[in-house]
Design a protein around this motif. Structure first.
Motif, PDB file in Angstrom:
ATOM      1  N   LYS A 133       0.816  -1.207   0.000  1.00 50.29           N
ATOM      2  CA  LYS A 133       0.000   0.000   0.000  1.00 50.29           C
ATOM      3  C   LYS A 133       0.859   1.271   0.000  1.00 50.29           C
ATOM      4  CE  LYS A 133      -4.204  -1.473  -0.243  1.00 50.29           C
ATOM      5  NZ  LYS A 133      -5.090  -1.078  -1.363  1.00 50.29           N
ATOM      6  N   GLU A 136       1.900   2.014  -3.439  1.00 46.93           N
ATOM      7  CA  GLU A 136       0.812   2.619  -4.224  1.00 46.93           C
ATOM      8  C   GLU A 136       0.728   4.128  -3.977  1.00 46.93           C
ATOM      9  OE1 GLU A 136      -2.933   0.738  -3.594  1.00 46.93           O
ATOM     10  OE2 GLU A 136      -2.232  -1.257  -4.193  1.00 46.93           O
ATOM     11  N   VAL A 137       0.734   4.493  -2.698  1.00 48.35           N
ATOM     12  CA  VAL A 137       0.619   5.918  -2.362  1.00 48.35           C
ATOM     13  C   VAL A 137       1.856   6.683  -2.822  1.00 48.35           C
ATOM     14  CG1 VAL A 137       0.319   7.577  -0.489  1.00 48.35           C
ATOM     15  CG2 VAL A 137      -0.846   5.376  -0.389  1.00 48.35           C
ATOM     16  N   GLU A 155      -8.806  12.778  -5.851  1.00 45.88           N
ATOM     17  CA  GLU A 155      -8.767  11.408  -5.333  1.00 45.88           C
ATOM     18  C   GLU A 155      -8.564  11.387  -3.820  1.00 45.88           C
ATOM     19  OE1 GLU A 155      -6.964  11.114  -9.535  1.00 45.88           O
ATOM     20  OE2 GLU A 155      -7.206  12.583  -7.929  1.00 45.88           O
ATOM     21  N   TRP A 156      -7.883  12.383  -3.294  1.00 45.60           N
ATOM     22  CA  TRP A 156      -7.659  12.445  -1.852  1.00 45.60           C
ATOM     23  C   TRP A 156      -8.780  13.188  -1.136  1.00 45.60           C
ATOM     24  CZ3 TRP A 156      -1.757  14.004  -1.810  1.00 45.60           C
ATOM     25  CH2 TRP A 156      -0.998  12.913  -2.254  1.00 45.60           C
ATOM     26  N   PRO A 159     -12.204  10.387  -1.322  1.00 45.93           N
ATOM     27  CA  PRO A 159     -11.673   9.030  -1.509  1.00 45.93           C
ATOM     28  C   PRO A 159     -12.767   8.019  -1.837  1.00 45.93           C
ATOM     29  CG  PRO A 159     -11.725   9.605   0.816  1.00 45.93           C
ATOM     30  CD  PRO A 159     -12.076  10.853   0.084  1.00 45.93           C
ATOM     31  N   LEU A 191      -3.507   6.617   5.802  1.00 49.51           N
ATOM     32  CA  LEU A 191      -2.626   6.850   4.655  1.00 49.51           C
ATOM     33  C   LEU A 191      -2.660   5.687   3.685  1.00 49.51           C
ATOM     34  CD1 LEU A 191      -0.248   8.442   3.242  1.00 49.51           C
ATOM     35  CD2 LEU A 191       1.274   7.012   4.633  1.00 49.51           C
ATOM     36  N   GLN A 194      -5.660   5.497   1.768  1.00 46.70           N
ATOM     37  CA  GLN A 194      -5.914   6.765   1.073  1.00 46.70           C
ATOM     38  C   GLN A 194      -7.275   7.333   1.490  1.00 46.70           C
ATOM     39  OE1 GLN A 194      -4.555   7.110  -3.052  1.00 46.70           O
ATOM     40  NE2 GLN A 194      -3.823   4.989  -2.964  1.00 46.70           N
ATOM     41  N   TYR A 227      -0.550  14.143   3.658  1.00 47.73           N
ATOM     42  CA  TYR A 227      -0.117  12.980   2.870  1.00 47.73           C
ATOM     43  C   TYR A 227       1.403  12.953   2.732  1.00 47.73           C
ATOM     44  CZ  TYR A 227      -4.328  10.593   1.213  1.00 47.73           C
ATOM     45  OH  TYR A 227      -5.462   9.821   1.133  1.00 47.73           O
ATOM     46  N   CYS A 231       4.246  10.275   4.426  1.00 48.07           N
ATOM     47  CA  CYS A 231       5.174   9.530   3.564  1.00 48.07           C
ATOM     48  C   CYS A 231       6.621   9.855   3.922  1.00 48.07           C
ATOM     49  CB  CYS A 231       4.906   9.864   2.097  1.00 48.07           C
ATOM     50  SG  CYS A 231       3.379   9.146   1.449  1.00 48.07           S
TER      51      CYS A 231
END
Length: 243
Positions: A133, A136-137, A155-156, A159, A191, A194, A227, A231
């Protein structure tokens, strides 16, 4: 008599010439002495040509870009930067998760979180593979960061939520259960799924506050910072600098 007078005159002429020659030699020696004891000063360079004065500005024409000052966090009496970690993957610091390398060294490969259906209102847990995952993010950010322009994409903001495993029908979606105490929010689970966009503005500003990010602006701005901030916590050397 005439001869003697002429001889005397010639002798006087010779004596005068000899005296004049001696005086010249003395003056020459004196000039040499003075010139040897005299140390000339460094010559002053000539002024620059006119074209140099025209081409060299007095100040920089373009000032350097202003740096963004990060906010300073002040603690109220009884408050602390550290709290008991609410999850095994959380750090003792507020709104902070452990790095990916640390989690894998601790054999933590699966992240779980609670969700609730908006129809039947049943709750259950969802599991996410940590590495899969996160890839992906992270891959989405690397591919689209330039186009985001420091704002969260749709998209964020909106969701796509999973379908309830009990209802099994379209429109029966589950939302993450976000606890009232902001220090106990399951940030890593949100996260990986998402689903950070399910947080309200106050919760997002809480994250930015405790991670030294600017928390002013609209939701798309602080959501973007959340986000990238998460990360960056997972992979500190990754391409996730928000500024």
């Amino acid at each position: 008599m005439n001869n003697e007078h002429e001889m005397a005159t010639d002798q006087e002429i010779i004596n005068r010439k000899r005296k004049s020659s001696e005086e010249d030699d003395h003056n020459h020696d004196l000039q040499l002495t003075l010139s040897s004891s005299f140390t000339p000063t460094t010559p002053i360079p000539p002024p620059p040509p006119p074209h140099f004065l025209r081409s060299t500005p007095m100040f920089n024409a373009t000032p350097p870009p202003a740096r963004r000052n990060r906010p300073i966090l002040y603690w109220r009496p009884g408050k602390s930067e550290t709290v008991p970690p609410p999850f095994p993957w959380a750090s003792p610091r507020r709104a902070t998760v452990q790095s990916l390398a640390h989690l894998e060294s601790q054999q933590i490969f699966t992240i779980t979180g609670e969700v609730q259906c908006n129809k039947c209102e049943k709750s259950y847990e969802i599991q996410y593979d940590l590495r899969e995952k996160f890839n992906e993010v992270g891959g989405f950010i690397v591919k689209n960061k330039a186009a985001m322009r420091d704002r969260a994409p749709n998209e964020w903001l909106n969701p796509v939520l999973p379908i309830c495993k009990f209802c099994q029908k379209q429109g029966s979606n589950v939302k993450p259960v976000i606890v009232e105490k902001k220090r106990e929010i399951n940030w890593l689970f949100l996260l990986l799924g998402q689903m950070i966009g399910c947080c309200n503005l106050t919760q997002l500003k809480y994250f930015c506050k405790h991670t030294n990010n600017h928390r002013s602006g609209a939701k798309d701005r602080v959501l973007y910072l959340t986000y990238l901030g998460l990360c960056k916590q997972l992979q500190p050397n990754g391409p996730f600098d928000p500024y």
